[in-house]
Design a protein around this motif. Structure first.
Motif, PDB file in Angstrom:
ATOM      1  N   LEU A 352       7.380  11.983  -3.080  1.00  5.74           N
ATOM      2  CA  LEU A 352       7.757  13.665  -4.018  1.00  5.74           C
ATOM      3  C   LEU A 352       8.481  13.985  -3.203  1.00  5.74           C
ATOM      4  N   LYS A 353       9.480  13.950  -1.963  1.00  5.57           N
ATOM      5  CA  LYS A 353      10.815  14.436  -1.731  1.00  5.57           C
ATOM      6  C   LYS A 353      12.031  14.357  -2.378  1.00  5.57           C
ATOM      7  N   PHE A 354      11.707  13.182  -2.474  1.00  6.47           N
ATOM      8  CA  PHE A 354      13.529  12.643  -3.730  1.00  6.47           C
ATOM      9  C   PHE A 354      13.109  12.632  -5.028  1.00  6.47           C
ATOM     10  N   THR A 355      11.930  13.194  -5.631  1.00  2.39           N
ATOM     11  CA  THR A 355      11.431  13.135  -7.257  1.00  2.39           C
ATOM     12  C   THR A 355      11.679  14.550  -7.299  1.00  2.39           C
ATOM     13  N   ARG A 356      12.973  14.035  -9.314  1.00  8.07           N
ATOM     14  CA  ARG A 356      13.021  15.572  -9.928  1.00  8.07           C
ATOM     15  C   ARG A 356      11.526  15.995 -10.074  1.00  8.07           C
ATOM     16  N   ALA A 357      11.173  17.504 -10.617  1.00 11.66           N
ATOM     17  CA  ALA A 357      10.525  18.061 -11.210  1.00 11.66           C
ATOM     18  C   ALA A 357      10.516  17.389 -12.729  1.00 11.66           C
ATOM     19  N   GLY A 358       9.016  16.849 -13.326  1.00 11.27           N
ATOM     20  CA  GLY A 358       9.077  16.072 -14.446  1.00 11.27           C
ATOM     21  C   GLY A 358       9.106  14.563 -14.563  1.00 11.27           C
ATOM     22  N   GLY A 359       9.527  13.939 -13.325  1.00 13.20           N
ATOM     23  CA  GLY A 359       9.115  12.149 -13.019  1.00 13.20           C
ATOM     24  C   GLY A 359       7.464  12.282 -12.285  1.00 13.20           C
ATOM     25  N   SER A 360       7.530  11.016 -11.981  1.00 12.77           N
ATOM     26  CA  SER A 360       6.026  10.206 -11.400  1.00 12.77           C
ATOM     27  C   SER A 360       6.956   9.863  -9.671  1.00 12.77           C
ATOM     28  N   VAL A 361       5.024   9.570  -9.811  1.00 10.38           N
ATOM     29  CA  VAL A 361       5.168   8.865  -8.486  1.00 10.38           C
ATOM     30  C   VAL A 361       3.779   8.247  -8.585  1.00 10.38           C
ATOM     31  N   LYS A 362       3.812   6.614  -8.102  1.00 14.06           N
ATOM     32  CA  LYS A 362       2.202   5.946  -8.579  1.00 14.06           C
ATOM     33  C   LYS A 362       2.545   4.944  -6.786  1.00 14.06           C
ATOM     34  N   VAL A 363       1.066   5.563  -6.321  1.00 14.37           N
ATOM     35  CA  VAL A 363       0.712   4.761  -5.303  1.00 14.37           C
ATOM     36  C   VAL A 363      -0.398   3.447  -5.672  1.00 14.37           C
ATOM     37  N   GLU A 364       0.071   1.956  -5.710  1.00 15.12           N
ATOM     38  CA  GLU A 364      -0.582   1.104  -5.695  1.00 15.12           C
ATOM     39  C   GLU A 364      -1.769   0.349  -5.030  1.00 15.12           C
ATOM     40  N   LEU A 365      -2.586  -0.168  -4.589  1.00 10.72           N
ATOM     41  CA  LEU A 365      -3.315  -1.882  -3.890  1.00 10.72           C
ATOM     42  C   LEU A 365      -4.304  -2.508  -4.062  1.00 10.72           C
ATOM     43  N   ARG A 366      -3.227  -3.751  -3.610  1.00  9.56           N
ATOM     44  CA  ARG A 366      -3.941  -4.647  -3.977  1.00  9.56           C
ATOM     45  C   ARG A 366      -4.363  -5.579  -3.415  1.00  9.56           C
ATOM     46  N   ARG A 367      -5.870  -7.319  -3.482  1.00  9.74           N
ATOM     47  CA  ARG A 367      -5.414  -7.942  -2.598  1.00  9.74           C
ATOM     48  C   ARG A 367      -4.354  -8.618  -2.524  1.00  9.74           C
ATOM     49  N   VAL A 368      -3.510  -9.929  -1.447  1.00 14.21           N
ATOM     50  CA  VAL A 368      -2.856 -10.200  -2.415  1.00 14.21           C
ATOM     51  C   VAL A 368      -3.163 -12.067  -1.106  1.00 14.21           C
ATOM     52  N   PRO A 369      -2.417 -13.033  -1.011  1.00 13.58           N
ATOM     53  CA  PRO A 369      -2.823 -14.207  -0.680  1.00 13.58           C
ATOM     54  C   PRO A 369      -2.491 -13.565   1.015  1.00 13.58           C
ATOM     55  N   GLY A 370      -3.900 -13.858   2.050  1.00 15.86           N
ATOM     56  CA  GLY A 370      -2.973 -13.140   3.482  1.00 15.86           C
ATOM     57  C   GLY A 370      -3.470 -12.575   4.154  1.00 15.86           C
ATOM     58  N   GLY A 371      -3.590 -11.096   2.804  1.00 22.72           N
ATOM     59  CA  GLY A 371      -3.774  -9.861   3.266  1.00 22.72           C
ATOM     60  C   GLY A 371      -3.953  -8.947   1.986  1.00 22.72           C
ATOM     61  N   ALA A 372      -3.206  -7.868   2.334  1.00 25.72           N
ATOM     62  CA  ALA A 372      -3.096  -6.508   0.845  1.00 25.72           C
ATOM     63  C   ALA A 372      -1.393  -5.770   0.669  1.00 25.72           C
ATOM     64  N   GLU A 373      -1.857  -5.637   0.008  1.00 23.71           N
ATOM     65  CA  GLU A 373      -0.256  -4.930  -0.335  1.00 23.71           C
ATOM     66  C   GLU A 373      -0.031  -3.890  -1.423  1.00 23.71           C
ATOM     67  N   CYS A 374       0.707  -2.843  -0.330  1.00 23.57           N
ATOM     68  CA  CYS A 374       0.605  -1.381  -0.999  1.00 23.57           C
ATOM     69  C   CYS A 374       2.146  -1.130  -1.096  1.00 23.57           C
ATOM     70  N   VAL A 375       2.019  -0.538  -2.809  1.00 18.14           N
ATOM     71  CA  VAL A 375       3.190  -0.029  -2.999  1.00 18.14           C
ATOM     72  C   VAL A 375       2.867   1.160  -3.667  1.00 18.14           C
ATOM     73  N   VAL A 376       4.119   1.820  -3.463  1.00 14.11           N
ATOM     74  CA  VAL A 376       4.760   3.530  -3.274  1.00 14.11           C
ATOM     75  C   VAL A 376       5.877   3.411  -4.501  1.00 14.11           C
ATOM     76  N   THR A 377       5.908   3.648  -5.460  1.00 11.89           N
ATOM     77  CA  THR A 377       6.898   3.270  -6.147  1.00 11.89           C
ATOM     78  C   THR A 377       7.053   5.077  -7.214  1.00 11.89           C
ATOM     79  N   ASP A 378       8.323   5.199  -7.353  1.00 12.87           N
ATOM     80  CA  ASP A 378       8.831   6.840  -8.424  1.00 12.87           C
ATOM     81  C   ASP A 378       9.835   6.793  -8.561  1.00 12.87           C
ATOM     82  N   THR A 379      10.099   7.801  -9.743  1.00 12.49           N
ATOM     83  CA  THR A 379      11.372   7.620 -10.436  1.00 12.49           C
ATOM     84  C   THR A 379      12.141   8.694  -9.927  1.00 12.49           C
ATOM     85  N   GLY A 380      12.281   8.483  -8.366  1.00 10.29           N
ATOM     86  CA  GLY A 380      13.651   9.743  -8.321  1.00 10.29           C
ATOM     87  C   GLY A 380      14.907   9.247  -8.064  1.00 10.29           C
ATOM     88  N   VAL A 381      15.274   9.510  -7.283  1.00 10.80           N
ATOM     89  CA  VAL A 381      16.988   9.750  -7.248  1.00 10.80           C
ATOM     90  C   VAL A 381      17.558   8.687  -6.846  1.00 10.80           C
TER      91      VAL A 381
END
Length: 456
Positions: A352-381
């Motif tokens: 959120l700190k490095f994304t300009r107004a009007g941008g987007s941030v997405k957090v995802e969680l999914r199960r993967v082989p051997g555990g779980a993966e979490c991803v935070v994606t932004d449209t920042g700088v």
């Protein structure tokens, strides 16, 4: 190319060179011995013929000499001609016909024997024509055979030397590689690394110097940790007092002017910011000392991610940033939920700190082989390629067009938390096109915290 391979190659080349030089020296001596042997053989023939001449003179039997000369003329190819000269008369022995060969093709030796005292007769001379071609061929054949045997022996020695050079190189460089490995550990923050010292040579002295350096670094590291811990603890109390006083003043707004209320609000904001910095310093100190509380248990990661994203919704709305959450339902793993929330909070806060107004941030969680993966994606700088290897180091701050501030500890703490769980964290980013932070949590984290490597 490693020093071990270089030393092995040097030893191999030295072995080949030494074998070659020794072989050449040996061949030179053997060739000289062959020439001397030929000379001795000629001398023996001359002595043998002289003995026969003496016996034939004493026995007054010239046929004895002629029979002997004819026999050796037929049996030995090194004789081209044999001539007997007595009383001024010269007679060829052994059936030699035609003109005498040129002197360049023959080596002419002569044996002259005079009758002993008391025996009448004339001196008798035997002229021996040795074939230079046959003598040279015999010597050449001996040289070829000697050279072939020497090549086989030298090649075997050189091959054995090459095969032994690399194990020997490994033995000689083993201690140097241990020092190199220890330096890597020191660079990774393991200041307690030490090397076992054996011997009194230069490498042993280098190992002792390394141990002294490591001890001093460990002492400095301990002083730094103690200083950080002491300072952060001392800052907590005055910060709490300042915050309490400011809250008390703001509780009676009627007595304050608008300017005072604005200044007090600014003080409160800076107190919160400083308190956040002190808290991060304390967490870093705890991680370095291995005292950060770590209690893995079954945790609903789906609910954890959704609640964390929900917590940041007001802040995202205020900054006019679209915050979305896509968590796979029913993801339950063993983890310390408080620490995972802390790590995810740091990632979302940075997004959120490095994304300009009007941008987007997405957090995802999914199960993967051997555990779980979490991803935070932004449209920042985004981040430059050269900055990707630095952002997980303590107090590393990357210049950004938004001039967002920070102390550079959030990602370090997140990385350490995930390493405690036996997981990992990574980032993909392009300047001006946003970032993608992701972390993996294993199904079965270690029961006790594993050493963190992100604080070197």
């Amino acid at each position: 190319m490693s020093i071990r391979v270089k030393l092995g190659l040097v030893l191999s080349l030295a072995m080949i060179a030494a074998t070659g030089c020794a072989s050449l020296a040996f061949l030179s001596l053997q060739y000289a011995s062959l020439r001397e042997s030929n000379e001795q053989r000629i001398s023996l023939w001359k002595a043998s013929i002289a003995n026969i001449v003496s016996e034939s003179i004493l026995a007054r039997d010239p046929l004895m000499l002629y029979d002997y000369l004819q026999g050796i003329r037929r049996s030995y190819k090194e004789f081209m001609r044999l001539c007997v000269e007595t009383n001024g008369q010269r007679q060829e022995v052994g059936g030699g016909k035609g003109p005498l060969p040129p002197r360049s093709a023959a080596r002419v030796e002569s044996v002259t024997v005079a009758p002993p005292s008391g025996v009448r007769g004339q001196p008798l001379t035997v002229e021996i024509w040795f074939s230079r071609e046959f003598l040279a061929a015999t010597e050449r054949e001996a040289r070829v055979k000697l050279g072939r045997n020497m090549a086989i022996a030298g090649g075997s020695v050189a091959l054995a030397g090459i095969l032994l050079s690399f194990p020997l190189g490994w033995t000689l460089t083993r201690r140097i590689l241990r020092i190199e490995k220890a330096l890597v550990h020191i660079g990774a923050g393991a200041a307690s690394t030490r090397i076992k010292v054996r011997g009194n040579d230069e490498v042993a002295r280098l190992a002792r110097d390394f141990n002294e350096m490591a001890a001093k670094l460990q002492e400095i590291e301990t002083l730094k940790k103690n200083f950080v811990t002491a300072v952060t603890h001392e800052l907590r109390s005055p910060l709490g007092a300042i915050e309490s006083c400011v809250k008390a003043l703001l509780a009676g707004p009627a007595r304050l002017s608008s300017e005072c209320r604005e200044n007090l609000s600014r003080v409160t904001s800076n107190v919160h910011r400083l308190d956040h910095f002190v808290t991060n310093l304390l967490n870093v100190a705890k991680i370095e000392r291995g005292k950060l509380e770590y209690a893995p248990r079954l945790a609903d990661l789906t609910a954890l991610v959704e609640n964390t994203a929900l917590f940041f919704q007001p802040k995202a709305a205020e900054a006019r940033i679209a915050l979305a959450c896509a968590a796979e339902p029913g993801v339950v793993l063993r983890a310390d939920p408080d620490l995972i929330i802390h790590a995810l909070t740091n990632l979302l806060s940075n997004a959120l700190k490095f994304t300009r107004a009007g941008g987007s941030v997405k957090v995802e969680l999914r199960r993967v082989p051997g555990g779980a993966e979490c991803v935070v994606t932004d449209t920042g700088v985004g981040l430059a390629a050269e900055a990707l290897s630095r952002i997980f180091r303590p107090f590393e701050r990357v210049n950004n067009p938004l001039h967002a501030t920070g102390v550079g500890l959030g990602l370090v703490i997140s990385k350490s938390i995930l390493e405690m769980h036996g997981g990992r964290i990574g980032v993909e980013s392009q300047l001006g096109q946003g970032s993608r932070f992701f972390f993996f949590l294993p199904e079965n984290p270690p029961a006790a915290a594993t050493p963190a490597s992100g604080l070197a």
